[in-house]
Design an enzyme around this catalytic site. Structure first.
Site, mmCIF file in Angstrom:
data_model
loop_
_atom_site.group_PDB
_atom_site.id
_atom_site.type_symbol
_atom_site.label_atom_id
_atom_site.label_comp_id
_atom_site.label_asym_id
_atom_site.label_seq_id
_atom_site.Cartn_x
_atom_site.Cartn_y
_atom_site.Cartn_z
ATOM 1 C CE LYS A 182 7.388 -9.304 48.822
ATOM 2 N NZ LYS A 182 7.711 -10.550 49.546
ATOM 3 N N GLY A 234 -4.525 -14.675 60.644
ATOM 4 C CA GLY A 234 -4.462 -14.461 59.198
ATOM 5 C C GLY A 234 -4.722 -15.741 58.439
HETATM 6 N N1 PHE Z 1 6.426 -13.882 47.907
HETATM 7 C C1 PHE Z 1 6.908 -15.010 48.638
HETATM 8 C C2 PHE Z 1 7.914 -14.561 49.712
HETATM 9 O O1 PHE Z 1 7.781 -13.508 50.291
HETATM 10 C C3 PHE Z 1 7.386 -16.151 47.763
HETATM 11 C C4 PHE Z 1 8.298 -15.843 46.614
HETATM 12 C C5 PHE Z 1 9.663 -15.743 46.795
HETATM 13 C C6 PHE Z 1 7.818 -15.744 45.337
HETATM 14 C C7 PHE Z 1 10.538 -15.527 45.742
HETATM 15 C C8 PHE Z 1 8.688 -15.536 44.291
HETATM 16 C C9 PHE Z 1 10.024 -15.420 44.465
HETATM 17 O O2 PHE Z 1 8.819 -15.264 50.071
#
Ligand code: PHE
Length: 337
Positions: free
Chosen positions: A71, A175
């Site tokens: 992330k 939300g």
């Molecule tokens: N951000 C989103 C999630 O938490 C979707 C996502 C996943 C975007 C993987 C890109 C790659 O799942």
């Protein structure tokens, strides 16, 4: 530290602290979105990135994807105004940091970012998903995320109430962001009475009943859908919850794992967030990497319903909790045992 690799850098263009956290690449390159959010201190953003990347490992593994968890977090300090030029600078900075992982981590949208932002990130790195369709991507991951949540809600309802039908059921959605608003539309179309809330009063929508955000989680309902940021289900809140089923897209809903036991002890069925929220990752990675067509990718998103049923039914049969069952599935994929 359980994480494989974490980089924190002050963005050379934006001067904002930027974090990329890679939790695991055991199953393949890490994938997870780019969060742009205000934090009291950049260290809170770092802590968020650590938790969110770990949740992505679980999400991708439990969904059967050959991707690990990572992330990115762009941390905005209190009082820093997010002008369009600061936003652009931060997105270019995060792209540069993502590029430094040499293809072992892929970013995408998350809370605070969307497909148009990915076009900017793309100027610094090709390792980014969910560009708008006209830029060669598959667009917003919120749409498949909401579809997966809807499948999870129906499966949860089948488990708890004996029927997946939502007609006449009261659903509280806490939300109304890009995913929450779409979930509201799905459950309303299925005939539910929909009560919504958001910390931002401009999100108030005359199509639905409104409840103040501090009351939303305690509002009597058949189904509670946490669709904002995480850390909302705490030991203090559990005794006050007033819905027998909790299932929604927010990442890291529990303040800590033992809350799952307290929920179970109160007879509340909680669908693990990393199972219910996997639709965006499933759709995006299968379409953009595995090159599945739209129908096949959507079918995999819908199959989140079957996973939820299996997790809830097995937990009940074995007398464990849905979280333990879901974690077991992740372990099995990560270790083969
Ligand atoms: N951000 C989103 C999630 O938490 C979707 C996502 C996943 C975007 C993987 C890109 C790659 O799942």
């Amino acid at each position: 530290m359980e994480h494989e690799e974490v980089k924190v850098r002050r963005g050379p263009r934006s001067r904002l602290p930027i974090v990329v956290a890679i939790h695991s690449r055991a199953l393949g390159p890490a994938a997870g979105g780019i969060r742009l959010r205000r934090y009291p201190d950049w260290r809170d953003g770092l802590a968020d990135a650590l938790r969110l990347s770990e949740a992505m490992t679980a999400k991708n593994a439990a969904a059967g994807l050959d991707f690990g968890g990572g992330k990115s977090v762009i941390t905005l300090g209190p009082g820093v105004e997010l002008t369009p030029s600061l936003r652009e600078a931060a997105l270019l900075d995060v792209g540069e940091l993502i590029e430094s992982f040499g293809g072992t981590y892929f970013g995408g949208p998350d809370v605070g970012t969307g497909p148009d932002d990915m076009v900017v990130v793309r100027r610094s790195t090709s390792r980014v998903f969910c560009l708008p369709v006209e830029h060669g991507g598959t667009g917003s991951s919120s749409i498949p995320t909401a579809l997966g949540v809807f499948a999870a809600v129906r499966a949860g309802a089948r488990h708890v109430f004996g029927s997946p039908e939502l007609s006449g059921r009261t659903v509280v959605i806490s939300g109304l962001g890009s995913v929450g608003a779409l979930v509201a539309r799905h459950v309303a179309a299925a005939g539910a009475r929909v009560v919504v809330s958001d910390v931002d009063p401009v999100k108030r929508d005359s199509a639905y009943e409104w409840v103040d955000p501090e009351k939303a989680l305690r509002t009597p309902a058949d189904i509670l859908v946490p669709a904002a940021v995480g850390g909302v289900l705490s030991p203090e809140l559990v005794p006050e919850l007033a819905a027998p089923l909790i299932v929604g897209p927010a990442n890291n809903q529990l303040t800590a794992d033992p809350v799952a036991d307290e929920l179970a002890a109160r007879g509340i069925v909680w669908v693990p967030d990393f199972i219910a929220s996997a639709g965006g990752a499933v759709y995006t990675l299968l379409r953009e990497v595995e090159r599945l067509d739209e129908a096949a990718a959507n079918a995999r998103v819908e199959s989140i319903g079957a996973t939820v049923s299996a997790v809830l039914d097995t937990a009940r049969d074995k007398g464990t909790t849905p979280l333990r069952e879901a974690r077991q599935r992740v372990e099995t994929r990560l270790t083969g045992r």
